[in-house]
Design a protein around this motif. Structure first.
Motif, PDB file in Angstrom:
ATOM      1  N   LEU A 177       6.982  17.634  -0.290  1.00 23.70           N
ATOM      2  CA  LEU A 177       7.701  16.377  -0.508  1.00 23.70           C
ATOM      3  C   LEU A 177       6.742  15.243  -0.841  1.00 23.70           C
ATOM      4  O   LEU A 177       6.975  14.444  -1.744  1.00 23.70           O
ATOM      5  CB  LEU A 177       8.531  16.015   0.736  1.00 23.70           C
ATOM      6  N   ASN A 178       5.642  15.193  -0.142  1.00 22.27           N
ATOM      7  CA  ASN A 178       4.652  14.133  -0.374  1.00 22.27           C
ATOM      8  C   ASN A 178       3.994  14.278  -1.743  1.00 22.27           C
ATOM      9  O   ASN A 178       3.744  13.295  -2.434  1.00 22.27           O
ATOM     10  CB  ASN A 178       3.603  14.155   0.728  1.00 22.27           C
ATOM     11  N   LYS A 179       3.707  15.512  -2.155  1.00 26.57           N
ATOM     12  CA  LYS A 179       3.029  15.714  -3.429  1.00 26.57           C
ATOM     13  C   LYS A 179       3.966  15.590  -4.621  1.00 26.57           C
ATOM     14  O   LYS A 179       3.595  15.053  -5.658  1.00 26.57           O
ATOM     15  CB  LYS A 179       2.368  17.093  -3.445  1.00 26.57           C
ATOM     16  N   ASN A 180       5.188  16.102  -4.512  1.00 26.70           N
ATOM     17  CA  ASN A 180       6.082  16.187  -5.673  1.00 26.70           C
ATOM     18  C   ASN A 180       7.112  15.082  -5.773  1.00 26.70           C
ATOM     19  O   ASN A 180       7.510  14.719  -6.877  1.00 26.70           O
ATOM     20  CB  ASN A 180       6.799  17.544  -5.684  1.00 26.70           C
ATOM     21  N   VAL A 181       7.567  14.571  -4.655  1.00 30.74           N
ATOM     22  CA  VAL A 181       8.602  13.541  -4.696  1.00 30.74           C
ATOM     23  C   VAL A 181       7.985  12.149  -4.614  1.00 30.74           C
ATOM     24  O   VAL A 181       8.279  11.283  -5.434  1.00 30.74           O
ATOM     25  CB  VAL A 181       9.627  13.742  -3.555  1.00 30.74           C
ATOM     26  N   PHE A 182       7.124  11.933  -3.632  1.00 25.98           N
ATOM     27  CA  PHE A 182       6.503  10.627  -3.481  1.00 25.98           C
ATOM     28  C   PHE A 182       5.438  10.399  -4.542  1.00 25.98           C
ATOM     29  O   PHE A 182       5.187   9.282  -4.944  1.00 25.98           O
ATOM     30  CB  PHE A 182       5.901  10.463  -2.088  1.00 25.98           C
TER      31      PHE A 182
ATOM     32  N   TYR B 131       5.720   9.376   6.869  1.00 21.60           N
ATOM     33  CA  TYR B 131       5.749  10.783   6.467  1.00 21.60           C
ATOM     34  C   TYR B 131       4.504  11.140   5.664  1.00 21.60           C
ATOM     35  O   TYR B 131       3.934  12.219   5.835  1.00 21.60           O
ATOM     36  CB  TYR B 131       7.015  11.069   5.650  1.00 21.60           C
ATOM     37  N   SER B 132       4.064  10.232   4.794  1.00 18.98           N
ATOM     38  CA  SER B 132       2.874  10.493   3.978  1.00 18.98           C
ATOM     39  C   SER B 132       1.615  10.600   4.836  1.00 18.98           C
ATOM     40  O   SER B 132       0.715  11.377   4.530  1.00 18.98           O
ATOM     41  CB  SER B 132       2.686   9.387   2.949  1.00 18.98           C
ATOM     42  N   ARG B 133       1.539   9.809   5.896  1.00 22.43           N
ATOM     43  CA  ARG B 133       0.378   9.892   6.788  1.00 22.43           C
ATOM     44  C   ARG B 133       0.431  11.133   7.666  1.00 22.43           C
ATOM     45  O   ARG B 133      -0.591  11.778   7.898  1.00 22.43           O
ATOM     46  CB  ARG B 133       0.308   8.652   7.688  1.00 22.43           C
ATOM     47  N   LYS B 134       1.613  11.473   8.142  1.00 21.80           N
ATOM     48  CA  LYS B 134       1.745  12.596   9.072  1.00 21.80           C
ATOM     49  C   LYS B 134       1.633  13.945   8.365  1.00 21.80           C
ATOM     50  O   LYS B 134       1.052  14.880   8.904  1.00 21.80           O
ATOM     51  CB  LYS B 134       3.065  12.497   9.822  1.00 21.80           C
TER      52      LYS B 134
ATOM     53  N   THR C 167       0.849  -1.185   0.000  1.00 17.74           N
ATOM     54  CA  THR C 167       0.000   0.000   0.000  1.00 17.74           C
ATOM     55  C   THR C 167       0.882   1.232   0.000  1.00 17.74           C
ATOM     56  O   THR C 167       2.059   1.168   0.331  1.00 17.74           O
ATOM     57  CB  THR C 167      -0.913   0.037   1.244  1.00 17.74           C
ATOM     58  N   THR C 168       0.291   2.380  -0.351  1.00 16.17           N
ATOM     59  CA  THR C 168       1.087   3.609  -0.427  1.00 16.17           C
ATOM     60  C   THR C 168       1.195   4.337   0.903  1.00 16.17           C
ATOM     61  O   THR C 168       2.174   5.033   1.129  1.00 16.17           O
ATOM     62  CB  THR C 168       0.489   4.567  -1.470  1.00 16.17           C
ATOM     63  N   THR C 169       0.203   4.193   1.774  1.00 11.66           N
ATOM     64  CA  THR C 169       0.256   4.920   3.041  1.00 11.66           C
ATOM     65  C   THR C 169       0.054   4.044   4.270  1.00 11.66           C
ATOM     66  O   THR C 169       0.456   4.423   5.353  1.00 11.66           O
ATOM     67  CB  THR C 169      -0.808   6.035   3.076  1.00 11.66           C
TER      68      THR C 169
ATOM     69  N   THR D 219      16.243  -3.128   4.386  1.00 10.03           N
ATOM     70  CA  THR D 219      16.426  -1.835   3.729  1.00 10.03           C
ATOM     71  C   THR D 219      15.128  -1.349   3.100  1.00 10.03           C
ATOM     72  O   THR D 219      14.727  -0.190   3.286  1.00 10.03           O
ATOM     73  CB  THR D 219      17.516  -1.945   2.650  1.00 10.03           C
ATOM     74  N   LEU D 220      14.449  -2.213   2.360  1.00 12.89           N
ATOM     75  CA  LEU D 220      13.186  -1.819   1.743  1.00 12.89           C
ATOM     76  C   LEU D 220      12.115  -1.537   2.781  1.00 12.89           C
ATOM     77  O   LEU D 220      11.320  -0.604   2.633  1.00 12.89           O
ATOM     78  CB  LEU D 220      12.701  -2.908   0.783  1.00 12.89           C
ATOM     79  N   TRP D 221      12.078  -2.334   3.844  1.00 10.96           N
ATOM     80  CA  TRP D 221      11.062  -2.146   4.876  1.00 10.96           C
ATOM     81  C   TRP D 221      11.247  -0.812   5.596  1.00 10.96           C
ATOM     82  O   TRP D 221      10.280  -0.067   5.784  1.00 10.96           O
ATOM     83  CB  TRP D 221      11.107  -3.308   5.861  1.00 10.96           C
ATOM     84  N   VAL D 222      12.488  -0.495   5.985  1.00  8.22           N
ATOM     85  CA  VAL D 222      12.737   0.759   6.705  1.00  8.22           C
ATOM     86  C   VAL D 222      12.422   1.961   5.814  1.00  8.22           C
ATOM     87  O   VAL D 222      11.741   2.901   6.242  1.00  8.22           O
ATOM     88  CB  VAL D 222      14.197   0.805   7.221  1.00  8.22           C
ATOM     89  N   SER D 223      12.882   1.942   4.565  1.00  7.92           N
ATOM     90  CA  SER D 223      12.614   3.084   3.682  1.00  7.92           C
ATOM     91  C   SER D 223      11.120   3.206   3.378  1.00  7.92           C
ATOM     92  O   SER D 223      10.586   4.317   3.342  1.00  7.92           O
ATOM     93  CB  SER D 223      13.425   2.970   2.403  1.00  7.92           C
ATOM     94  N   SER D 224      10.446   2.092   3.172  1.00  4.26           N
ATOM     95  CA  SER D 224       9.020   2.122   2.869  1.00  4.26           C
ATOM     96  C   SER D 224       8.202   2.602   4.064  1.00  4.26           C
ATOM     97  O   SER D 224       7.294   3.433   3.914  1.00  4.26           O
ATOM     98  CB  SER D 224       8.565   0.734   2.439  1.00  4.26           C
ATOM     99  N   GLU D 225       8.505   2.086   5.243  1.00  5.55           N
ATOM    100  CA  GLU D 225       7.752   2.502   6.435  1.00  5.55           C
ATOM    101  C   GLU D 225       8.013   3.968   6.768  1.00  5.55           C
ATOM    102  O   GLU D 225       7.108   4.679   7.213  1.00  5.55           O
ATOM    103  CB  GLU D 225       8.105   1.621   7.632  1.00  5.55           C
ATOM    104  N   THR D 226       9.237   4.454   6.530  1.00  8.65           N
ATOM    105  CA  THR D 226       9.547   5.868   6.764  1.00  8.65           C
ATOM    106  C   THR D 226       8.747   6.744   5.813  1.00  8.65           C
ATOM    107  O   THR D 226       8.165   7.751   6.214  1.00  8.65           O
ATOM    108  CB  THR D 226      11.054   6.118   6.586  1.00  8.65           C
ATOM    109  N   ARG D 227       8.706   6.361   4.534  1.00  6.36           N
ATOM    110  CA  ARG D 227       7.935   7.121   3.549  1.00  6.36           C
ATOM    111  C   ARG D 227       6.445   7.098   3.878  1.00  6.36           C
ATOM    112  O   ARG D 227       5.762   8.118   3.791  1.00  6.36           O
ATOM    113  CB  ARG D 227       8.164   6.549   2.150  1.00  6.36           C
ATOM    114  N   LYS D 228       5.931   5.953   4.282  1.00  5.80           N
ATOM    115  CA  LYS D 228       4.507   5.844   4.607  1.00  5.80           C
ATOM    116  C   LYS D 228       4.162   6.672   5.844  1.00  5.80           C
ATOM    117  O   LYS D 228       3.112   7.317   5.892  1.00  5.80           O
ATOM    118  CB  LYS D 228       4.124   4.382   4.837  1.00  5.80           C
TER     119      LYS D 228
END
Length: 111
Positions: free
Chosen positions: A104-109, A95-98, A24-26, A84-93
């Motif tokens: 950053l969420n609109k333009n990078v992610f 940030y996207s929720r918070k 999932t994305t978020t 590595t994938l889990w940490v980066s994915s959970e960090t991005r998710k």
């Protein structure tokens, strides 16, 4: 060579790790569940099984020019890829929720 077999199995295992961590994305893996999709689980088992069949079967080894890679190297590389994938994915998710309206969420992610 051993490197060709290792490379192929690491690609297969890396794709399996990516499927587990990026469903999932978020929503976090802890909310969604790691093994919640039965079809994905079957697909991962089949793909890793086929990868091992191609790399470790003696008749096919000569066709694809692959030798037996060390299983602990594949296991260690797969564990490193998953973490590595889990940490980066959970960090991005997280940030996207918070911060759903951040630049950053609109333009990078791109969600």
């Amino acid at each position: 060579s051993v490197v060709q077999g290792s490379w192929y199995l690491m690609i297969v295992c890396g794709q399996a790790c990516h499927l587990f961590t990026c469903r999932t994305t978020t929503m976090s893996v802890f909310q969604h569940g790691l093994f919640s999709n039965r079809i994905s689980n079957i697909g991962i088992v089949v793909s890793i099984g086929l990868g091992c069949f191609v790399v470790y079967t003696p008749g096919i080894q000569s066709i694809v020019s692959a030798l037996n890679p060390w299983s602990l190297d594949i296991l260690g590389g797969s564990a490193l890829a998953f973490v590595t994938l889990w940490v980066s994915s959970e960090t991005r998710k997280y940030y996207s929720r918070k911060y759903p309206d951040s630049w950053l969420n609109k333009n990078v992610f791109g969600w």
